[in-house]
Design an enzyme around this catalytic site. Structure first.
Site, PDB file in Angstrom:
ATOM      1  N   ASP A  10      -7.405   4.989   4.859  1.00 19.36           N
ATOM      2  CA  ASP A  10      -7.619   5.869   6.013  1.00 19.36           C
ATOM      3  C   ASP A  10      -8.467   7.051   5.547  1.00 19.36           C
ATOM      4  O   ASP A  10      -8.005   8.194   5.491  1.00 19.36           O
ATOM      5  CB  ASP A  10      -6.265   6.315   6.568  1.00 19.36           C
ATOM      6  CG  ASP A  10      -5.471   5.134   7.091  1.00 19.36           C
ATOM      7  OD1 ASP A  10      -5.951   4.440   8.000  1.00 19.36           O
ATOM      8  OD2 ASP A  10      -4.378   4.869   6.558  1.00 19.36           O
ATOM      9  N   LEU A  52      -4.366  -3.812   2.808  1.00 20.47           N
ATOM     10  CA  LEU A  52      -3.040  -3.886   3.423  1.00 20.47           C
ATOM     11  C   LEU A  52      -2.933  -2.856   4.540  1.00 20.47           C
ATOM     12  O   LEU A  52      -3.415  -1.728   4.419  1.00 20.47           O
ATOM     13  CB  LEU A  52      -1.963  -3.639   2.375  1.00 20.47           C
ATOM     14  CG  LEU A  52      -1.824  -4.713   1.311  1.00 20.47           C
ATOM     15  CD1 LEU A  52      -0.589  -4.464   0.458  1.00 20.47           C
ATOM     16  CD2 LEU A  52      -1.720  -6.096   1.941  1.00 20.47           C
ATOM     17  N   SER A  53      -2.336  -3.282   5.636  1.00 25.89           N
ATOM     18  CA  SER A  53      -2.148  -2.419   6.793  1.00 25.89           C
ATOM     19  C   SER A  53      -0.917  -2.926   7.535  1.00 25.89           C
ATOM     20  O   SER A  53      -0.674  -4.142   7.593  1.00 25.89           O
ATOM     21  CB  SER A  53      -3.371  -2.512   7.713  1.00 25.89           C
ATOM     22  OG  SER A  53      -3.041  -2.071   9.017  1.00 25.89           O
ATOM     23  N   GLY A  68       0.834  -1.206   0.000  1.00 28.81           N
ATOM     24  CA  GLY A  68       0.000   0.000   0.000  1.00 28.81           C
ATOM     25  C   GLY A  68       0.863   1.247   0.000  1.00 28.81           C
ATOM     26  O   GLY A  68       0.611   2.206  -0.738  1.00 28.81           O
ATOM     27  N   HIS A  69       1.930   1.234   0.824  1.00 32.45           N
ATOM     28  CA  HIS A  69       2.850   2.374   0.826  1.00 32.45           C
ATOM     29  C   HIS A  69       3.597   2.474  -0.505  1.00 32.45           C
ATOM     30  O   HIS A  69       3.857   3.581  -0.984  1.00 32.45           O
ATOM     31  CB  HIS A  69       3.888   2.215   1.946  1.00 32.45           C
ATOM     32  CG  HIS A  69       3.325   2.272   3.325  1.00 32.45           C
ATOM     33  ND1 HIS A  69       3.267   1.177   4.158  1.00 32.45           N
ATOM     34  CD2 HIS A  69       2.798   3.302   4.033  1.00 32.45           C
ATOM     35  CE1 HIS A  69       2.749   1.531   5.312  1.00 32.45           C
ATOM     36  NE2 HIS A  69       2.440   2.802   5.267  1.00 32.45           N
ATOM     37  N   ARG A 101      -0.693  -3.133  10.510  1.00 34.62           N
ATOM     38  CA  ARG A 101      -1.178  -3.898  11.672  1.00 34.62           C
ATOM     39  C   ARG A 101      -1.575  -5.326  11.303  1.00 34.62           C
ATOM     40  O   ARG A 101      -1.817  -6.132  12.200  1.00 34.62           O
ATOM     41  CB  ARG A 101      -2.359  -3.175  12.329  1.00 34.62           C
ATOM     42  CG  ARG A 101      -1.953  -1.878  13.003  1.00 34.62           C
ATOM     43  CD  ARG A 101      -3.046  -1.316  13.890  1.00 34.62           C
ATOM     44  NE  ARG A 101      -2.536  -0.277  14.758  1.00 34.62           N
ATOM     45  CZ  ARG A 101      -2.573   1.037  14.502  1.00 34.62           C
ATOM     46  NH1 ARG A 101      -3.132   1.469  13.385  1.00 34.62           N
ATOM     47  NH2 ARG A 101      -2.078   1.903  15.362  1.00 34.62           N
ATOM     48  N   VAL A 104      -4.739  -0.694  -1.458  1.00 33.08           N
ATOM     49  CA  VAL A 104      -4.168  -1.915  -2.050  1.00 33.08           C
ATOM     50  C   VAL A 104      -4.629  -3.092  -1.200  1.00 33.08           C
ATOM     51  O   VAL A 104      -4.621  -3.019   0.041  1.00 33.08           O
ATOM     52  CB  VAL A 104      -2.624  -1.832  -2.105  1.00 33.08           C
ATOM     53  CG1 VAL A 104      -2.029  -3.120  -2.672  1.00 33.08           C
ATOM     54  CG2 VAL A 104      -2.194  -0.637  -2.946  1.00 33.08           C
TER      55      VAL A 104
HETATM   56  O1  PAF Z   1      -1.265   7.105   7.999  1.00 28.52           O
HETATM   57  C1  PAF Z   1      -0.221   7.160   8.693  1.00 28.52           C
HETATM   58  O2  PAF Z   1       0.688   6.357   8.548  1.00 28.52           O
HETATM   59  C2  PAF Z   1      -0.087   8.248   9.746  1.00 28.52           C
HETATM   60  O3  PAF Z   1      -1.298   8.536  10.345  1.00 28.52           O
HETATM   61  C3  PAF Z   1       0.594   9.529   9.215  1.00 28.52           C
HETATM   62  C4  PAF Z   1      -0.241  10.204   8.119  1.00 28.52           C
HETATM   63  C5  PAF Z   1       1.972   9.198   8.655  1.00 28.52           C
HETATM   64  C6  PAF Z   1       0.762  10.547  10.338  1.00 28.52           C
HETATM   65  O4  PAF Z   1       1.556  10.045  11.372  1.00 28.52           O
END
Ligand code: PAF
Length: 286
Positions: A150, A184-185, A36-37, A187, A176
């Site tokens: 989010d 995806l997370s 996802g990132h 966590r 994603v």
């Molecule tokens: O979504 C996140 O990972 C966090 O909430 C963020 C936007 C980096 C702020 O700490």
């Protein structure tokens, strides 16, 4: 790819691309980077001349009973992911660098935090808005990239940027998902095998509601009952909320009369997971 740990060095590293007139992109993260990132990093790198990722597990967005200490931290892997995506600079500050002991300024985006996760995570969105405002001040990006998973965070950041006239394009990137639909997370690593299997019920429940809306069902009470019942159908879990809300105000709705967000937050074992689908009802033809 450079890695900076303090604000002054980060500003120095950004002076050259800024003087060149580069479009600067920012991807704020808490590390433990996953696909996802990677989507966010890749989108930033494609759209911008110089891209910055931040890795900072922000303590002010965790309540005392939450998982700050246990939150996954994988810095070496994260650098590799950033490098492979084409990131130019990683800013990875300490909490002491970000927050002076007597810091007394916070950012509250009033109203939007009254719904969805807000009541379940008091203070969370003040922590998020404040750290994102600080990262915007430090990096001064032209564009910043956030995941649509989010959804409430994205809505709050957009409102903050609008209300405080911050010159940043906020870009929401698609969620994603794993093959079975689980969003995806970072966590997800907490889930046991059994809980991981059960977690696939979350996207399935959201999709079941989206299908009903696509078929023309408009009554939100019945749709939220379907959402909650489907969430509970594969084993015990605790529902923080199962809601259908307005995409802009995040207010819970009574009837689907336009685009909506179908959103849920559940606790499976000790793990809290959130997900949502943005859904358009069928055109009525009038
Ligand atoms: O979504 C996140 O990972 C966090 O909430 C963020 C936007 C980096 C702020 O700490």
């Amino acid at each position: 790819m450079d890695v900076t740990r303090d604000i002054a060095a980060t500003r120095r590293a950004l002076a050259i691309p800024r003087a060149r007139g580069d479009r600067i992109g920012l991807v704020p993260t808490m590390g433990a980077l996953h696909a996802g990132h990677i989507e966010l990093l890749a989108t930033a790198c494609q759209a911008c001349d110089f891209s910055v990722a931040t890795i900072f597990v922000n303590p002010t967005q965790f309540a005392a009973d939450e998982d700050l200490a246990a939150y996954p931290r994988t810095p070496e892997q994260d650098y590799d992911v950033c490098r492979a995506a084409g990131i130019d600079l990683v800013f990875q500050p300490t909490a002491a660098e970000m927050y002076r002991p007597d810091a007394s300024t916070t950012v509250t985006v009033a109203g939007l935090d009254r719904h969805l996760c807000g009541p379940h995570r008091p203070g969370h969105f003040v922590g998020v808005a404040t750290v994102v405002a600080k990262l915007f001040q430090i990096v001064q990006p032209d564009a910043a990239y956030f995941g649509r998973k989010d959804y409430q965070q994205l809505a709050i950041i957009r409102r903050m940027v609008r209300d405080l006239d911050m010159p940043v394009d906020v870009v929401g990137c698609p969620t994603v998902r794993e093959a079975d639909g689980l969003a995806l997370s970072s966590r997800n690593v907490y889930l046991s095998d059994e809980h991981r299997r059960q977690a696939a019920v979350i996207p399935a429940a959201l999709r079941a509601v989206a299908e009903r809306i696509a078929a023309g069902q408009t009554g939100v009470p019945d749709l939220t009952t379907l959402l909650a019942d489907t969430l509970r159908s594969r084993g015990p879990l605790e529902i923080d909320y199962a809601s259908i809300v307005d995409p802009d105000t995040l207010q819970p709705l009574e009837t689907v009369a336009g685009p909506v967000v179908v959103a849920a937050a559940v606790r499976i074992g000790q793990t809290r997971l959130i997900d949502n689908l943005e859904v358009d009802p069928p055109a009525t033809g009038d």
